[in-house]
Scaffold this active site. Structure first.
Site: not given
Ligand SMILES: NC(=O)c1ccc[n+]([C@@H]2O[C@H](COP(=O)([O-])OP(=O)(O)OC[C@H]3O[C@@H](n4cnc5c(N)ncnc54)[C@H](OP(=O)(O)O)[C@@H]3O)[C@@H](O)[C@H]2O)c1
Length: 258
Positions: A38, A154
């Site tokens: 976004r 979630y």
């Molecule tokens: N971190 C963990 O411990 C963990 C564990 C298991 C799974 N995951 C999964 O891994 C994925 C990445 O997570 P992360 O930890 O890397 O989180 P992060 O650093 O917050 O990255 C998430 C990204 O998604 C983008 N985003 C959020 N809402 C969006 C939307 N509506 N449209 C397009 N982009 C969107 C955000 O950018 P903008 O805000 O600019 O859109 C951000 O760059 C997620 O699906 C999360 O559920 C994470």
């Protein structure tokens, strides 16, 4: 056995955390990158990093929870080429107990985490099949297989992502496409840091203490690194992933063993 060189890869959530790490890892394997999210600024930074690896990068601002925006993303990506590697990493993870959770929170989490994944799969799967080769990698979570308190929205969204992954894998198994989910445990990203800060404020603790609790959910007693998740994405996307489909691969230091 197709190499990744010059394949067009689309990574959502590519501006930070896991998505950014996956985009850079795919660039190192030779992919041309479309980066979606976004906010334009983090995307532009990630695109510069990809170019630093000598690969083309095309940042596209897009809310994946909007079908119209994903259609627009499809048009932009189409100018680069056929997307043959799709990594759905965009996601949000607000926490609330089930009794305190507002409908609007559940709706927003499902909109972004599940509908966003669905819209992107719907938009990009068919051209992959037509091209005779493709990879879909959905960033689920260990919460796709187990549950933790205060994560109803979630957890429901990630169970749904894993279910969708399995059905798509069955329906594409003989069409040159694999569809898998990665199920990370707690990864050291901005999302995890923010969740730790919020939980610490709620329970009267400190963010480092909460991060320590997160780390203890892993048998290795640590947070995963984004690059470790990206390495699994590269394996699934590359030739070594040819016969792996319909899986939810845990990258969690042995936290969940199913
Ligand atoms: N971190 C963990 O411990 C963990 C564990 C298991 C799974 N995951 C999964 O891994 C994925 C990445 O997570 P992360 O930890 O890397 O989180 P992060 O650093 O917050 O990255 C998430 C990204 O998604 C983008 N985003 C959020 N809402 C969006 C939307 N509506 N449209 C397009 N982009 C969107 C955000 O950018 P903008 O805000 O600019 O859109 C951000 O760059 C997620 O699906 C999360 O559920 C994470």
């Amino acid at each position: 056995m197709d190499s990744l060189t010059d394949k067009v890869a689309l990574v959502t959530g590519a501006g930070s955390g896991i998505g950014r790490a996956v985009a850079l890892a795919l660039a190192r394997e030779g992919c041309r990158l479309v980066l979606a999210g976004r906010r334009g600024e983090p995307l532009a930074r990630a695109a510069e990093e990809v170019r630093g690896h000598g690969r083309e990068a095309f940042p596209v601002v897009c809310d994946v929870g909007s079908r119209a925006a994903v259609d627009g993303l499809g048009q932009s990506a189409g100018r680069v080429g056929v997307v043959q590697v799709l990594v759905n990493a965009a996601g949000i993870a607000p926490a609330a107990s089930f009794l305190e959770m507002e409908d609007v929170l559940l709706e927003e989490v499902l909109r972004v985490n599940f509908m966003g994944t669905y819209y992107c799969c719907k938009r990009f799967l068919e051209p992959m099949i037509d091209a005779g080769w493709g990879r879909v990698i959905n960033m689920a979570s260990t919460t796709a297989k187990t549950a933790y308190p205060h994560t109803a929205a979630y957890t429901a969204s990630k169970h749904a992502v894993l279910g969708l992954t399995k059905v798509m894998a069955l329906e594409t198994a003989r069409k040159g496409v694999t569809v898998n989910a990665i199920c990370p445990g707690y990864v050291d990203t901005p999302l995890t840091q923010e969740n730790a800060r919020r939980m610490a404020a709620r329970v009267g603790s400190t963010a480092p203490a909460v991060l320590e609790r997160f780390a203890r959910t892993s048998a290795q007693r640590r947070l995963m690194a984004p690059d470790e998740v990206a390495a699994m994405a590269v394996l699934l996307a590359g030739p070594a992933g040819d016969c792996i489909t319909g899986q939810g691969v845990n990258v969690d230091g042995g936290g969940v063993m199913s």
